[in-house]
Enzyme design. Structure first.
Site, mmCIF file in Angstrom:
data_model
loop_
_atom_site.group_PDB
_atom_site.id
_atom_site.type_symbol
_atom_site.label_atom_id
_atom_site.label_comp_id
_atom_site.label_asym_id
_atom_site.label_seq_id
_atom_site.Cartn_x
_atom_site.Cartn_y
_atom_site.Cartn_z
ATOM 1 N N ARG A 59 9.660 6.023 -3.092
ATOM 2 C CA ARG A 59 9.945 6.980 -4.167
ATOM 3 C C ARG A 59 11.369 7.486 -4.100
ATOM 4 N NH1 ARG A 59 5.371 10.205 -2.504
ATOM 5 N NH2 ARG A 59 3.535 9.246 -3.436
ATOM 6 N N ARG A 63 0.832 -1.208 0.000
ATOM 7 C CA ARG A 63 0.000 0.000 0.000
ATOM 8 C C ARG A 63 0.866 1.258 0.000
ATOM 9 N NH1 ARG A 63 -5.313 -0.114 2.023
ATOM 10 N NH2 ARG A 63 -4.963 1.739 3.293
ATOM 11 N N ARG A 117 -0.584 5.530 16.244
ATOM 12 C CA ARG A 117 -0.469 6.888 15.719
ATOM 13 C C ARG A 117 -1.270 7.869 16.561
ATOM 14 N NH1 ARG A 117 -3.022 5.147 9.760
ATOM 15 N NH2 ARG A 117 -4.792 4.021 10.623
ATOM 16 N N ARG A 122 -8.900 -7.116 12.832
ATOM 17 C CA ARG A 122 -8.142 -6.352 13.812
ATOM 18 C C ARG A 122 -9.071 -5.240 14.296
ATOM 19 N NH1 ARG A 122 -4.394 -7.642 17.257
ATOM 20 N NH2 ARG A 122 -3.078 -5.872 17.763
ATOM 21 N N ASP A 136 -10.159 0.800 0.623
ATOM 22 C CA ASP A 136 -10.236 2.214 0.942
ATOM 23 C C ASP A 136 -11.578 2.753 0.433
ATOM 24 O OD1 ASP A 136 -7.850 2.612 2.309
ATOM 25 O OD2 ASP A 136 -6.691 2.752 0.470
ATOM 26 N N TYR A 153 -9.650 -5.287 2.383
ATOM 27 C CA TYR A 153 -9.038 -4.083 2.974
ATOM 28 C C TYR A 153 -9.252 -2.925 1.994
ATOM 29 C CZ TYR A 153 -5.046 -1.707 5.384
ATOM 30 O OH TYR A 153 -4.227 -0.852 6.087
ATOM 31 N N GLU A 174 -4.351 6.284 18.687
ATOM 32 C CA GLU A 174 -4.972 5.097 18.101
ATOM 33 C C GLU A 174 -4.229 3.849 18.571
ATOM 34 O OE1 GLU A 174 -5.781 5.649 13.897
ATOM 35 O OE2 GLU A 174 -5.583 3.499 13.543
HETATM 36 P P1 FAD Z 1 -18.266 0.519 7.480
HETATM 37 O O1 FAD Z 1 -17.899 1.936 7.486
HETATM 38 O O2 FAD Z 1 -17.592 -0.409 8.450
HETATM 39 O O3 FAD Z 1 -19.837 0.409 7.681
HETATM 40 C C1 FAD Z 1 -20.489 -0.768 8.074
HETATM 41 C C2 FAD Z 1 -21.660 -0.360 8.943
HETATM 42 O O4 FAD Z 1 -22.452 -1.514 9.219
HETATM 43 C C3 FAD Z 1 -21.225 0.206 10.302
HETATM 44 O O5 FAD Z 1 -21.839 1.452 10.515
HETATM 45 C C4 FAD Z 1 -21.709 -0.839 11.298
HETATM 46 O O6 FAD Z 1 -22.121 -0.278 12.515
HETATM 47 C C5 FAD Z 1 -22.880 -1.451 10.551
HETATM 48 N N1 FAD Z 1 -23.168 -2.821 10.987
HETATM 49 C C6 FAD Z 1 -22.313 -3.862 11.049
HETATM 50 N N2 FAD Z 1 -22.933 -4.952 11.523
HETATM 51 C C7 FAD Z 1 -24.223 -4.583 11.773
HETATM 52 C C8 FAD Z 1 -25.340 -5.263 12.295
HETATM 53 N N3 FAD Z 1 -25.246 -6.528 12.699
HETATM 54 N N4 FAD Z 1 -26.513 -4.587 12.415
HETATM 55 C C9 FAD Z 1 -26.594 -3.294 12.046
HETATM 56 N N5 FAD Z 1 -25.544 -2.590 11.556
HETATM 57 C C10 FAD Z 1 -24.381 -3.226 11.414
HETATM 58 N N6 FAD Z 1 -10.112 4.708 3.664
HETATM 59 C C11 FAD Z 1 -9.586 5.689 2.886
HETATM 60 O O7 FAD Z 1 -9.919 5.775 1.686
HETATM 61 N N7 FAD Z 1 -8.720 6.626 3.408
HETATM 62 C C12 FAD Z 1 -8.332 6.590 4.708
HETATM 63 O O8 FAD Z 1 -7.548 7.438 5.147
HETATM 64 C C13 FAD Z 1 -8.846 5.545 5.545
HETATM 65 N N8 FAD Z 1 -8.486 5.468 6.849
HETATM 66 C C14 FAD Z 1 -8.996 4.487 7.622
HETATM 67 C C15 FAD Z 1 -8.636 4.433 8.981
HETATM 68 C C16 FAD Z 1 -9.152 3.445 9.806
HETATM 69 C C17 FAD Z 1 -8.748 3.390 11.262
HETATM 70 C C18 FAD Z 1 -10.062 2.484 9.278
HETATM 71 C C19 FAD Z 1 -10.628 1.398 10.163
HETATM 72 C C20 FAD Z 1 -10.434 2.536 7.953
HETATM 73 C C21 FAD Z 1 -9.918 3.524 7.102
HETATM 74 N N9 FAD Z 1 -10.299 3.623 5.759
HETATM 75 C C22 FAD Z 1 -9.760 4.611 4.968
HETATM 76 C C23 FAD Z 1 -11.241 2.673 5.149
HETATM 77 C C24 FAD Z 1 -12.688 3.176 5.179
HETATM 78 O O9 FAD Z 1 -13.086 3.348 6.510
HETATM 79 C C25 FAD Z 1 -13.580 2.133 4.486
HETATM 80 O O10 FAD Z 1 -13.169 1.920 3.159
HETATM 81 C C26 FAD Z 1 -15.067 2.506 4.455
HETATM 82 O O11 FAD Z 1 -15.488 3.263 5.541
HETATM 83 C C27 FAD Z 1 -15.857 1.217 4.414
HETATM 84 O O12 FAD Z 1 -17.239 1.465 4.295
HETATM 85 P P2 FAD Z 1 -18.245 0.267 4.528
HETATM 86 O O13 FAD Z 1 -19.607 0.795 4.278
HETATM 87 O O14 FAD Z 1 -17.791 -0.918 3.787
HETATM 88 O O15 FAD Z 1 -18.045 -0.177 6.055
HETATM 89 N N1 UDP Z 2 3.262 0.914 7.848
HETATM 90 C C1 UDP Z 2 4.462 0.889 8.531
HETATM 91 N N2 UDP Z 2 4.928 2.034 9.096
HETATM 92 C C2 UDP Z 2 4.250 3.195 9.035
HETATM 93 C C3 UDP Z 2 3.032 3.229 8.329
HETATM 94 C C4 UDP Z 2 2.553 2.069 7.766
HETATM 95 O O1 UDP Z 2 5.095 -0.163 8.617
HETATM 96 O O2 UDP Z 2 4.730 4.200 9.589
HETATM 97 C C5 UDP Z 2 2.766 -0.352 7.273
HETATM 98 C C6 UDP Z 2 1.874 -1.105 8.261
HETATM 99 O O3 UDP Z 2 2.082 -2.488 8.056
HETATM 100 C C7 UDP Z 2 0.491 -0.706 7.810
HETATM 101 C C8 UDP Z 2 0.667 -0.657 6.302
HETATM 102 O O4 UDP Z 2 1.981 -0.122 6.127
HETATM 103 O O5 UDP Z 2 -0.481 -1.636 8.232
HETATM 104 C C9 UDP Z 2 -0.342 0.148 5.551
HETATM 105 O O6 UDP Z 2 -0.325 1.475 6.047
HETATM 106 P P1 UDP Z 2 -1.567 2.442 5.881
HETATM 107 O O7 UDP Z 2 -1.146 3.797 6.317
HETATM 108 O O8 UDP Z 2 -2.112 2.278 4.512
HETATM 109 O O9 UDP Z 2 -2.578 1.820 6.957
HETATM 110 P P2 UDP Z 2 -4.071 2.241 7.383
HETATM 111 O O10 UDP Z 2 -4.175 3.735 7.302
HETATM 112 O O11 UDP Z 2 -4.983 1.506 6.448
HETATM 113 O O12 UDP Z 2 -4.162 1.734 8.783
#
Ligand code: FAD
Ligand code: UDP
Length: 381
Positions: free
Chosen positions: A179, A175, A283, A252, A364, A362, A314
């Site tokens: 560069r 991911r 972080r 996770r 985005d 996984y 986090e």
């Molecule tokens: P979710 O957002 O998980 O929505 C699922 C919903 O279903 C939730 O609201 C949950 O409560 C509901 N649900 C589940 N089970 C039930 C049930 N049994 N009954 C009723 N409701 C239920 N993506 C990016 O592009 N850029 C980023 O910087 C980025 N950062 C991230 C950082 C973190 C910490 C995490 C965890 C994810 C990140 N993502 C990021 C990914 C992004 O969050 C997801 O791609 C996106 O939100 C997924 O949408 P979704 O609808 O699939 O799932």
């Molecule tokens: N990663 C790392 N060091 C960092 C940032 C990321 O080793 O400082 C690795 C780590 O394994 C992480 C992966 O790169 O799970 C992907 O990072 P990303 O920032 O895409 O993770 P997310 O925002 O989805 O948690």
């Protein structure tokens, strides 16, 4: 039946599906077990700062159709994600680029850095003896060498995933860009930004005019909900839907510790990664930088930038079925198990699984949008 579709989950996937189906004249009910809509992209305005409640979310895509789609619902700023990595008392720019390497090795020219990285990779490549890297550790060392791996990857990754880098798939580290230029932009995508005013408005606009029930868990109301609609669009965990009959998929979880501080600027950046294993969190996010970063230090004397800030530490957390699943762990064991659940789902014409948990990928946000739009297109002609 009362509804055409029951959307389980009001995250990005569920909300796009509901919006598009509603636009095409379908009757939709959306439920979510959380007290708020939006799933993991939910943001809440606290004292003038949009707090990313379930983790920092930066929108990035190279797909113009996806970019145009999301821009219907909000105006985006020009935020560029440039996290800083802190290893003990050393700071490095991310992603891995000439700024990182120059600081790490105290070298100045590209030629010297290239030579040093070749040396750093040597031992790892010799171990591979011509074969492809089989795990995250091998992949990382063959890309950036041992020192960068030890300082910036190993500790962070093992905290984040709760297992050894030797047990993790190479896809996770792929991911991140590597560069050989001075460029701290974390993403390679053409479009990037943060919605001005936060993400929740996007979901609220999508769900406008659609019936939504919050604090409603599908599994606690299954008998009543199972046949309330012609079809279910399920964005929760696919293994839970099938009562874990083939076994548990692994996830996770994440825990956030959020704090308001009486300072203008706490850490000078939205995201600082703590890459050594001794610091318990992965972080620290300082939320105001996503939308107000450029104002800091520029003598702004009024508005939400002044005098306070909100940070979230986090912590990555071991998942069990009582905790929120945040990340699918896409290793071989889980991917094989997922295929068994998917085969069941493919035979069932009354349900569609979508999103990060429904498709166990996984994803985005941009990929979720692509998948949701593809799904609507297939589903509603
Ligand atoms: P979710 O957002 O998980 O929505 C699922 C919903 O279903 C939730 O609201 C949950 O409560 C509901 N649900 C589940 N089970 C039930 C049930 N049994 N009954 C009723 N409701 C239920 N993506 C990016 O592009 N850029 C980023 O910087 C980025 N950062 C991230 C950082 C973190 C910490 C995490 C965890 C994810 C990140 N993502 C990021 C990914 C992004 O969050 C997801 O791609 C996106 O939100 C997924 O949408 P979704 O609808 O699939 O799932
Ligand atoms: N990663 C790392 N060091 C960092 C940032 C990321 O080793 O400082 C690795 C780590 O394994 C992480 C992966 O790169 O799970 C992907 O990072 P990303 O920032 O895409 O993770 P997310 O925002 O989805 O948690």
């Amino acid at each position: 039946m009362k509804y055409d579709y029951l959307g389980v989950g009001s995250g990005l996937f569920g909300s796009i599906f509901a919006y598009e189906a509603n636009k095409r004249g379908k009757k939709v009910l959306v439920i979510d077990k959380r007290p708020n809509v939006g799933g993991n992209i939910y943001t809440e305005n606290i004292d003038g700062i949009n707090v990313h409640k379930y983790g920092a979310h930066i929108f990035h895509t190279s797909n113009k159709e996806v970019w145009d789609y999301i821009n219907q619902f909000a105006e985006f700023n020009r935020y560029t994600n440039s996290p800083v990595a802190r290893y003990k008392n050393e700071l490095y720019n991310l992603p891995f680029n000439l700024n990182t390497f120059s600081k790490m090795f105290n070298l100045v020219t590209l030629q010297d850095i290239e030579k040093k990285l070749d040396e750093e990779r040597k031992e790892g490549l010799a171990k591979l003896n011509g074969r492809e890297p089989q795990n995250l550790e091998e992949q990382a060392i063959s890309l950036v060498g041992t020192t960068v791996y030890e300082k910036l990857i190993k500790g962070y990754t093992e905290k984040q995933w709760g297992m050894s880098c030797k047990e993790l798939p190479v896809s996770i580290i792929k991911r991140l860009p590597v560069r050989m230029v001075f460029d701290n932009n974390y993403f390679n995508n053409k479009y990037q930004g943060i919605p001005i005013g936060g993400y929740t408005q996007i979901i609220e606009k999508m769900l406008d005019g659609i019936e939504v029930k919050l604090n409603c868990d599908f599994f606690e109301n299954r008998s009543e909900l199972q046949n309330i609609a012609e079809k279910i669009v399920f964005t929760g965990s696919i293994d839970q839907y099938y009562d874990y009959k083939f076994g548990y998929l692994e996830y996770r979880s994440v825990r956030f510790e959020t704090e308001e501080l009486d300072v203008d600027n706490y850490q000078g950046n939205a995201v600082i990664n703590y890459t050594d294993k001794e610091v318990p969190y992965t972080r620290v996010i300082e939320h105001k930088h996503f939308e107000q970063g450029k104002e800091l230090g520029n003598e702004v004397t009024e508005g939400p930038s002044v005098g306070k800030t909100i940070i979230s530490r986090e912590y990555s957390d071991k998942w069990d079925s009582t905790k929120e699943p945040y990340y699918p762990i896409n290793n071989e064991r889980n991917n094989t198990l997922y295929e068994k659940y998917k085969a069941l789902a493919d035979k069932d014409s009354n349900i569609i699984f979508g999103g990060r948990l429904g498709q166990y990928k996984y994803y985005d946000m941009d990929k979720v949008i692509e998948e949701a739009l593809k799904c609507v297109k297939n589903e509603i002609k």
